[in-house]
Design a protein around this motif. Structure first.
Motif, PDB file in Angstrom:
ATOM      1  N   ARG A 171       0.710  -1.270   0.205  1.00  0.00           N
ATOM      2  CA  ARG A 171      -0.111  -0.119   0.002  1.00  0.00           C
ATOM      3  C   ARG A 171       0.930   1.162   0.058  1.00  0.00           C
ATOM      4  N   SER A 172       0.460   2.297  -0.921  1.00  0.00           N
ATOM      5  CA  SER A 172       1.107   3.523  -0.989  1.00  0.00           C
ATOM      6  C   SER A 172       0.522   4.337   0.032  1.00  0.00           C
ATOM      7  N   PRO A 173       1.019   4.930   1.067  1.00  0.00           N
ATOM      8  CA  PRO A 173       0.576   6.066   1.636  1.00  0.00           C
ATOM      9  C   PRO A 173       0.117   7.265   1.166  1.00  0.00           C
ATOM     10  N   GLN A 174       0.995   7.685   0.154  1.00  0.00           N
ATOM     11  CA  GLN A 174       0.642   8.625  -0.869  1.00  0.00           C
ATOM     12  C   GLN A 174      -0.058   8.207  -2.231  1.00  0.00           C
ATOM     13  N   ASP A 175      -1.262   7.620  -2.095  1.00  0.00           N
ATOM     14  CA  ASP A 175      -1.933   7.152  -3.291  1.00  0.00           C
ATOM     15  C   ASP A 175      -3.160   8.244  -3.528  1.00  0.00           C
ATOM     16  N   HIS A 176      -2.869   8.704  -4.770  1.00  0.00           N
ATOM     17  CA  HIS A 176      -4.059   9.893  -4.992  1.00  0.00           C
ATOM     18  C   HIS A 176      -5.147   9.453  -5.889  1.00  0.00           C
ATOM     19  N   VAL A 177      -5.317   8.044  -5.869  1.00  0.00           N
ATOM     20  CA  VAL A 177      -6.397   7.493  -6.608  1.00  0.00           C
ATOM     21  C   VAL A 177      -7.322   6.499  -5.522  1.00  0.00           C
ATOM     22  N   VAL A 178      -6.574   5.568  -4.931  1.00  0.00           N
ATOM     23  CA  VAL A 178      -7.373   4.814  -3.945  1.00  0.00           C
ATOM     24  C   VAL A 178      -7.100   5.389  -2.673  1.00  0.00           C
ATOM     25  N   GLU A 179      -8.200   5.673  -1.642  1.00  0.00           N
ATOM     26  CA  GLU A 179      -7.959   5.958  -0.391  1.00  0.00           C
ATOM     27  C   GLU A 179      -7.645   4.816   0.618  1.00  0.00           C
ATOM     28  N   PRO A 180      -6.754   5.083   1.605  1.00  0.00           N
ATOM     29  CA  PRO A 180      -6.560   4.072   2.637  1.00  0.00           C
ATOM     30  C   PRO A 180      -7.537   3.189   3.233  1.00  0.00           C
ATOM     31  N   ALA A 181      -8.820   3.736   3.141  1.00  0.00           N
ATOM     32  CA  ALA A 181     -10.020   3.067   3.675  1.00  0.00           C
ATOM     33  C   ALA A 181     -10.185   1.912   3.094  1.00  0.00           C
ATOM     34  N   SER A 182      -9.883   1.627   1.532  1.00  0.00           N
ATOM     35  CA  SER A 182     -10.011   0.576   0.929  1.00  0.00           C
ATOM     36  C   SER A 182      -9.135  -0.539   1.293  1.00  0.00           C
ATOM     37  N   SER A 183      -8.151  -0.390   1.678  1.00  0.00           N
ATOM     38  CA  SER A 183      -7.229  -1.392   2.246  1.00  0.00           C
ATOM     39  C   SER A 183      -7.708  -1.861   3.813  1.00  0.00           C
ATOM     40  N   ALA A 184      -7.960  -0.710   4.189  1.00  0.00           N
ATOM     41  CA  ALA A 184      -8.630  -1.105   5.585  1.00  0.00           C
ATOM     42  C   ALA A 184      -9.727  -2.004   5.698  1.00  0.00           C
ATOM     43  N   LEU A 219     -10.482  -3.906   3.333  1.00  0.00           N
ATOM     44  CA  LEU A 219     -10.029  -5.316   2.944  1.00  0.00           C
ATOM     45  C   LEU A 219      -9.481  -5.961   4.212  1.00  0.00           C
ATOM     46  N   LEU A 220      -8.588  -5.575   5.064  1.00  0.00           N
ATOM     47  CA  LEU A 220      -7.942  -6.232   5.895  1.00  0.00           C
ATOM     48  C   LEU A 220      -8.710  -6.456   7.174  1.00  0.00           C
ATOM     49  N   ALA A 221      -9.907  -5.749   7.390  1.00  0.00           N
ATOM     50  CA  ALA A 221     -10.664  -5.877   8.178  1.00  0.00           C
ATOM     51  C   ALA A 221     -11.928  -7.090   8.096  1.00  0.00           C
ATOM     52  N   ARG A 222     -11.979  -7.224   6.910  1.00  0.00           N
ATOM     53  CA  ARG A 222     -13.052  -8.170   6.704  1.00  0.00           C
ATOM     54  C   ARG A 222     -12.783  -9.620   6.014  1.00  0.00           C
ATOM     55  N   ILE A 223     -11.412  -9.605   5.595  1.00  0.00           N
ATOM     56  CA  ILE A 223     -11.245 -11.108   5.233  1.00  0.00           C
ATOM     57  C   ILE A 223     -10.900 -12.112   6.145  1.00  0.00           C
ATOM     58  N   SER A 224     -10.867 -13.341   5.949  1.00  0.00           N
ATOM     59  CA  SER A 224     -10.757 -14.320   6.945  1.00  0.00           C
ATOM     60  C   SER A 224      -9.350 -14.952   6.830  1.00  0.00           C
TER      61      SER A 224
END
Length: 252
Positions: A190-203, A205-210
């Motif tokens: 994950r790139s902290p300086q991503d101007h296309v996809v927000e950090p909430a997207s990875s968050a 993903l990580l919160a919901r996968i098994s």
């Protein structure tokens, strides 16, 4: 319509471990080619398809929808699975969403996932207007070339086609509902300086996968298209190590 430079699909017949590589929305194999070629040099069988509607003109993408993109991913996975004992899947942005959908659908047949700046949640709120706006204007300014490294051109579209973007937004909701079904090992960049996809997207993903075998690594020097940016080598080496760790030894 002729292909844009670098948009050609890539395939390499290597060993009995396969890797399917998926590019992002409005992009092309160009953004994933160095990664794919490095995987091939490491001895893996590699497939990097060109998704329908990509690599030509943005108007072509506006005639396609997410089931079209996924059908290509699924077809290439099946071809690799026939030739290989294990298949891993790598994706960038929307390519990560396609990879996750494949993992949910195919279960243990997918040995592991390597995802870069995955799109599983649409950024901001403007996407909520897509059901209406897409009938008023065909496109908006593009999202390509979010790269920190100077002089890099990912070869993406300069416009974002809105019918296709609406379909992508619908697809993210499908993937979100499937996240608890994901049990495969996951390496996430994950790139902290991503101007296309927000950090909430990875968050999300990580919160919901098994999955229980999960690692997140930060691409501190890169923007969204980290596969062509300063952290590209870290992604390459990290993915080779990840796949090597999870690959069953092949008896000679």
């Amino acid at each position: 319509m002729p292909l844009l430079p670098g948009a050609e699909p890539y395939r390499h017949q290597g060993g009995r471990v396969g890797v399917l590589v998926c590019h992002g929305f409005t992009g092309s194999p160009n953004s994933m080619r160095p990664w794919s070629e490095a995987l091939a040099e490491a001895g893996y069988s590699v497939s990097l398809p060109l998704l329908p509607g990509h690599g030509t003109h943005w108007r072509d993408l506006n005639t396609t929808r997410w089931p079209d993109w996924y059908a290509t991913v699924e077809r290439e996975f099946d071809l690799l699975a026939k030739e290989c004992e294990q298949v891993f899947v790598c994706g960038l942005s929307m390519g990560s969403a396609l990879s996750l959908h494949l993992a949910a659908q195919r279960g243990a047949a997918v040995s592991g996932l390597v995802l870069v700046n995955p799109l599983v949640r649409m950024p901001g709120q403007s996407h909520r207007a897509l059901p209406l706006v897409r009938h008023l204007v065909p496109s908006l300014p593009g999202i390509a070339n979010d790269v920190a490294r100077p002089g890099v051109d990912e070869g993406g579209y300069t416009r974002t086609p809105l019918h296709a973007a609406h379909s992508m937004a619908q697809f993210t909701r499908v993937v979100q509902a499937e996240l608890p079904q994901i049990t495969q090992p996951l390496l996430l960049f994950r790139s902290p300086q991503d101007h296309v996809v927000e950090p909430a997207s990875s968050a999300m993903l990580l919160a919901r996968i098994s999955s229980t075998d999960v690692e997140e690594r930060l691409c501190e020097r890169s923007f969204h298209v980290a596969t062509l940016d300063y952290d590209a080598d870290s992604i390459i080496q990290g993915s080779i190590g990840f796949i090597g760790r999870l690959s069953a030894p092949v008896e000679g």
